[in-house]
Write a protein that holds these residues in place. Structure first.
Motif, PDB file in Angstrom:
ATOM      1  N   UNK A  55       0.963  -0.883   0.073  1.00  7.79           N
ATOM      2  CA  UNK A  55      -0.068   0.186   0.361  1.00  7.79           C
ATOM      3  C   UNK A  55       1.019   0.934   0.064  1.00  7.79           C
ATOM      4  N   UNK A  56       2.378   1.409   0.303  1.00  9.77           N
ATOM      5  CA  UNK A  56       2.902   2.521   0.809  1.00  9.77           C
ATOM      6  C   UNK A  56       3.175   2.366  -0.275  1.00  9.77           C
ATOM      7  N   UNK A  57       3.669   1.505  -1.186  1.00  7.54           N
ATOM      8  CA  UNK A  57       4.308   2.323  -2.000  1.00  7.54           C
ATOM      9  C   UNK A  57       3.318   2.631  -4.009  1.00  7.54           C
ATOM     10  N   UNK A  58       1.833   1.496  -3.556  1.00  2.52           N
ATOM     11  CA  UNK A  58       1.094   1.980  -3.958  1.00  2.52           C
ATOM     12  C   UNK A  58       1.094   3.339  -4.039  1.00  2.52           C
ATOM     13  N   UNK A  59       0.446   4.260  -3.051  1.00  2.00           N
ATOM     14  CA  UNK A  59       0.476   5.212  -2.272  1.00  2.00           C
ATOM     15  C   UNK A  59       1.594   6.404  -3.216  1.00  2.00           C
ATOM     16  N   UNK A  60       2.774   5.813  -2.881  1.00  2.00           N
ATOM     17  CA  UNK A  60       4.173   7.037  -3.415  1.00  2.00           C
ATOM     18  C   UNK A  60       3.503   6.703  -5.031  1.00  2.00           C
ATOM     19  N   UNK A  61       3.345   5.900  -5.950  1.00  2.00           N
ATOM     20  CA  UNK A  61       3.205   6.079  -7.202  1.00  2.00           C
ATOM     21  C   UNK A  61       2.365   7.334  -7.711  1.00  2.00           C
ATOM     22  N   UNK A  62       0.826   6.798  -6.721  1.00  2.00           N
ATOM     23  CA  UNK A  62       0.154   7.563  -7.629  1.00  2.00           C
ATOM     24  C   UNK A  62       0.170   9.586  -6.942  1.00  2.00           C
ATOM     25  N   UNK A  63       1.637   9.396  -6.228  1.00  3.34           N
ATOM     26  CA  UNK A  63       0.885  10.528  -5.551  1.00  3.34           C
ATOM     27  C   UNK A  63       2.036  11.069  -6.842  1.00  3.34           C
ATOM     28  N   UNK A  64       3.467  10.834  -7.150  1.00  6.05           N
ATOM     29  CA  UNK A  64       4.132  10.931  -7.942  1.00  6.05           C
ATOM     30  C   UNK A  64       3.631  11.246  -9.293  1.00  6.05           C
ATOM     31  N   UNK A  65       2.291  10.715  -9.849  1.00  2.00           N
ATOM     32  CA  UNK A  65       1.731  10.860 -10.851  1.00  2.00           C
ATOM     33  C   UNK A  65       1.682   9.534 -11.858  1.00  2.00           C
ATOM     34  N   UNK A  66       1.392   8.950 -11.367  1.00  2.00           N
ATOM     35  CA  UNK A  66       0.873   7.145 -11.883  1.00  2.00           C
ATOM     36  C   UNK A  66      -0.577   7.566 -11.741  1.00  2.00           C
ATOM     37  N   UNK A  67      -0.845   7.193 -13.083  1.00  5.70           N
ATOM     38  CA  UNK A  67      -1.988   6.653 -14.037  1.00  5.70           C
ATOM     39  C   UNK A  67      -2.887   6.186 -12.796  1.00  5.70           C
ATOM     40  N   UNK A  68      -1.881   4.472 -13.372  1.00  7.38           N
ATOM     41  CA  UNK A  68      -3.098   3.427 -12.509  1.00  7.38           C
ATOM     42  C   UNK A  68      -1.366   2.780 -11.847  1.00  7.38           C
ATOM     43  N   UNK A  69      -1.654   1.311 -10.623  1.00  7.27           N
ATOM     44  CA  UNK A  69      -0.739   0.862  -9.918  1.00  7.27           C
ATOM     45  C   UNK A  69      -0.728  -0.533 -10.340  1.00  7.27           C
ATOM     46  N   UNK A  70      -0.374  -1.426 -11.286  1.00 12.22           N
ATOM     47  CA  UNK A  70      -0.594  -3.447 -10.536  1.00 12.22           C
ATOM     48  C   UNK A  70      -0.032  -4.111 -10.571  1.00 12.22           C
ATOM     49  N   UNK A  71      -0.407  -5.076  -9.771  1.00 12.65           N
ATOM     50  CA  UNK A  71       0.371  -5.889  -8.640  1.00 12.65           C
ATOM     51  C   UNK A  71       0.626  -7.008  -9.720  1.00 12.65           C
ATOM     52  N   UNK A  72       2.390  -7.730 -10.042  1.00 10.49           N
ATOM     53  CA  UNK A  72       2.263  -8.990 -10.374  1.00 10.49           C
ATOM     54  C   UNK A  72       1.551  -9.861  -9.738  1.00 10.49           C
ATOM     55  N   UNK A  73       1.427 -11.132  -9.563  1.00 14.05           N
ATOM     56  CA  UNK A  73       0.618 -11.969 -12.180  1.00 14.05           C
ATOM     57  C   UNK A  73      -0.023 -10.815 -11.998  1.00 14.05           C
ATOM     58  N   UNK A  74      -0.422 -11.040 -13.187  1.00 11.56           N
ATOM     59  CA  UNK A  74      -1.648  -9.805 -13.602  1.00 11.56           C
ATOM     60  C   UNK A  74      -1.941 -10.723 -14.866  1.00 11.56           C
ATOM     61  N   UNK A  75      -3.095 -10.522 -15.417  1.00 10.61           N
ATOM     62  CA  UNK A  75      -4.161 -10.563 -16.722  1.00 10.61           C
ATOM     63  C   UNK A  75      -3.412  -9.663 -17.907  1.00 10.61           C
ATOM     64  N   UNK A  76      -2.814 -10.240 -18.915  1.00  9.97           N
ATOM     65  CA  UNK A  76      -2.596  -9.248 -20.560  1.00  9.97           C
ATOM     66  C   UNK A  76      -3.174  -8.213 -20.507  1.00  9.97           C
ATOM     67  N   UNK A  77      -5.293  -9.591 -20.553  1.00  2.47           N
ATOM     68  CA  UNK A  77      -5.775  -8.081 -20.717  1.00  2.47           C
ATOM     69  C   UNK A  77      -6.182  -6.896 -19.426  1.00  2.47           C
ATOM     70  N   UNK A  78      -6.222  -7.513 -18.937  1.00  2.00           N
ATOM     71  CA  UNK A  78      -5.592  -6.019 -17.185  1.00  2.00           C
ATOM     72  C   UNK A  78      -5.244  -4.703 -18.011  1.00  2.00           C
ATOM     73  N   UNK A  79      -3.740  -5.508 -18.404  1.00  2.00           N
ATOM     74  CA  UNK A  79      -3.468  -4.579 -18.911  1.00  2.00           C
ATOM     75  C   UNK A  79      -3.650  -3.230 -20.054  1.00  2.00           C
ATOM     76  N   UNK A  80      -4.015  -4.440 -20.656  1.00  2.00           N
ATOM     77  CA  UNK A  80      -4.993  -3.267 -21.666  1.00  2.00           C
ATOM     78  C   UNK A  80      -5.877  -2.465 -22.084  1.00  2.00           C
ATOM     79  N   UNK A  81      -7.053  -2.945 -20.822  1.00  2.00           N
ATOM     80  CA  UNK A  81      -7.557  -1.885 -20.421  1.00  2.00           C
ATOM     81  C   UNK A  81      -7.759  -1.062 -19.967  1.00  2.00           C
ATOM     82  N   UNK A  82      -6.732  -0.678 -18.888  1.00  2.00           N
ATOM     83  CA  UNK A  82      -6.076   0.062 -17.921  1.00  2.00           C
ATOM     84  C   UNK A  82      -4.374   0.990 -18.978  1.00  2.00           C
ATOM     85  N   UNK A  83      -4.592  -0.010 -19.847  1.00  2.00           N
ATOM     86  CA  UNK A  83      -3.481   1.285 -20.789  1.00  2.00           C
ATOM     87  C   UNK A  83      -4.756   2.153 -21.775  1.00  2.00           C
ATOM     88  N   UNK A  84      -5.922   1.360 -22.600  1.00  2.00           N
ATOM     89  CA  UNK A  84      -6.556   2.141 -23.662  1.00  2.00           C
ATOM     90  C   UNK A  84      -6.996   3.443 -22.514  1.00  2.00           C
TER      91      UNK A  84
END
Length: 460
Positions: free
Chosen positions: A85-114
């Motif tokens: 949670x700490x690294x996720x908050x730091x990333x979002x505060x730093x301007x990241x659009x989203x934060x995804x933990x591994x392992x993940x579905x390639x379909x999930x990456x595609x949706x977030x990227x769109x």
């Protein structure tokens, strides 16, 4: 074709992402180290970056910071197997659009990227439209040689030496406050950054807050993804709040908190977002009267009124009327490929005698119509009957009203009522057309009618 950079030290995952995103139609660039990515990034501006939080030769959060500082419109999606949670908050505060933990579905990456690319396109389109509108504005465009104009421009010129302040532009509708705001931005140290404008009377109350401050995904029923507000888009630049006196009291309190801290929360958000913006606001209302009638917060007024500038009405600018007329005659003659039009002596005098309740906006619209419909020489007979029949000082004048002990707020309201009634008459009662004639939105017209004509009813 959107350009995507993927930075991850796991070769298998890197290749899988490369094949999947290429199949989806993206131009994909793969990197296993921050060093290789940095060499590419110096020459390119990708639309989005998929960034591993832990790299063999760099810290992902530090790299995120460098990307957002260099190209703020590039959307960064953090991907990591070491998430918390700490690294996720730091990333979002730093301007990241989203934060995804591994392992993940390639379909999930595609949706977030769109979603990220859609946000990037919207930001770029807004920037492109606003750049075309404001970047060419300068004090030279504020035409006039009257003493009132010279004094105003002299004061504005001093603002170019100021890094940051808060400016309040006062003046009737159509006097050129928006042009002056753009010129102030362009002559400031913030000229290379965004000039973001919002008309506080053009949106319903329930939408104004979300336009200003944005919202988080899930904040309300239709909030399917995060929305970046105009305040955030204006970071490092200028935020122009036009018709600020029309802002509802509930939102005035939130604006005050933002002005005091230069930070805010998106609707539905938990973290404070800090921005560096210069605030320019404008109003055609007498805020002193609005304070007396509890229509505007005193504490907000004092925050906005750091550097007050009054833009004079056209009727007080004397022969500036003819300078502006000649300017627009030349402009529209060229635009419509017609011989250069000019007013004859009687028409010129009628322009000087008329009180121009709609100020420069009214004059500009009339000159455009005259150039289209009239011959090269525009005579008194070509002018609207409302101007033909005017004798000097026939129409209501604020100075006259005050000399008789009249109330300034009431006089301004009466002028607004007359303009609205005239526009409604010309439009056959069609409010959207009347709003267009007045140069305001339909929402603003409805709000003004409710205030002005309700006042009449209360007094009767």
């Amino acid at each position: 074709m959107p350009e995507i950079a993927v930075l991850d030290d796991e070769t298998t995952l890197l290749n899988s992402l490369g094949m999947e995103l290429s199949d989806q139609g993206y131009a994909v660039h793969l990197f296993g180290t921050a060093h290789d990515f940095s060499a590419y990034f110096k020459r390119n501006e990708p639309d989005a970056v998929l960034l591993d939080l832990r790299l063999p030769d760099a810290d992902g959060l530090e790299l995120l910071k460098k990307v957002k500082e260099s190209t703020p419109k590039t959307q960064v999606i953090i991907i990591t197997a070491h998430g918390n949670m700490e690294s996720a908050i730091s990333a979002l505060k730093g301007g990241a659009f989203d934060y995804i933990s591994k392992p993940f579905d390639l379909e999930e990456i595609g949706l977030v990227l769109k979603k990220a690319l859609k946000q990037s396109r919207l930001v770029r389109e807004v920037e492109h439209r606003r750049q075309r509108d404001y970047q060419s504005a300068s004090l030279r465009d504020f035409i006039g040689q009257s003493n009132l104009v010279k004094e105003l421009l002299n004061t504005v010129g001093k603002l170019s030496q100021v890094q940051n302040t808060t400016i309040l532009l006062k003046g009737e509708s159509g006097t050129g406050k928006d042009l002056l705001a753009k010129a102030i931005h362009n002559m400031s140290a913030r000229a290379s950054k965004q000039f973001i404008e919002i008309n506080c009377a053009s949106l319903p109350d329930n939408l104004l807050e979300s336009e200003l401050f944005g919202y988080e995904k899930g904040a309300f029923t239709d909030a399917r993804q995060r929305k970046t507000g105009l305040v955030e888009l204006a970071d490092q630049g200028t935020l122009f709040l036009d018709e600020v006196a029309e802002m509802p009291l509930t939102l005035q309190a939130k604006l005050l908190r933002f002005l005091e801290t230069r930070s805010f929360r998106r609707i539905g958000g938990g973290s404070q977002i800090k921005v560096d913006v210069m605030i320019i606001s404008a109003t055609n209302r007498d805020l002193d009267q609005a304070l007396m009638h509890n229509r505007f917060r005193p504490d907000l007024y004092y925050r906005l009124n750091v550097v007050p500038l009054t833009v004079p009405p056209l009727r007080k600018r004397g022969k500036d009327i003819l300078l502006l007329t000649d300017h627009y005659l030349t402009h529209f003659s060229k635009k419509f490929h017609k011989p250069l039009a000019r007013l004859d002596k009687k028409a010129s005098q009628a322009f000087l005698d008329y009180r121009w309740p709609g100020n420069i906006r009214e004059l500009k619209n009339l000159v455009e119509r005259l150039v289209i419909l009239c011959s090269e020489t525009i005579t008194l007979a070509d002018l609207p009957t409302s101007i033909q029949k005017i004798t000097p000082r026939q129409t209501p004048d604020l100075n006259d009203s005050l000399a008789r002990g009249g109330d300034l707020d009431e006089t301004l309201s009466e002028l607004e009522r007359q303009l609205i009634l005239e526009a409604l008459n010309k439009s056959g009662g069609v409010k959207s057309e009347a709003a267009r004639l007045l140069g305001i939105s339909r929402f603003a017209l409805a709000r003004k009618m409710k205030r002005l004509f309700a006042d009449n009813h209360d007094r009767s």
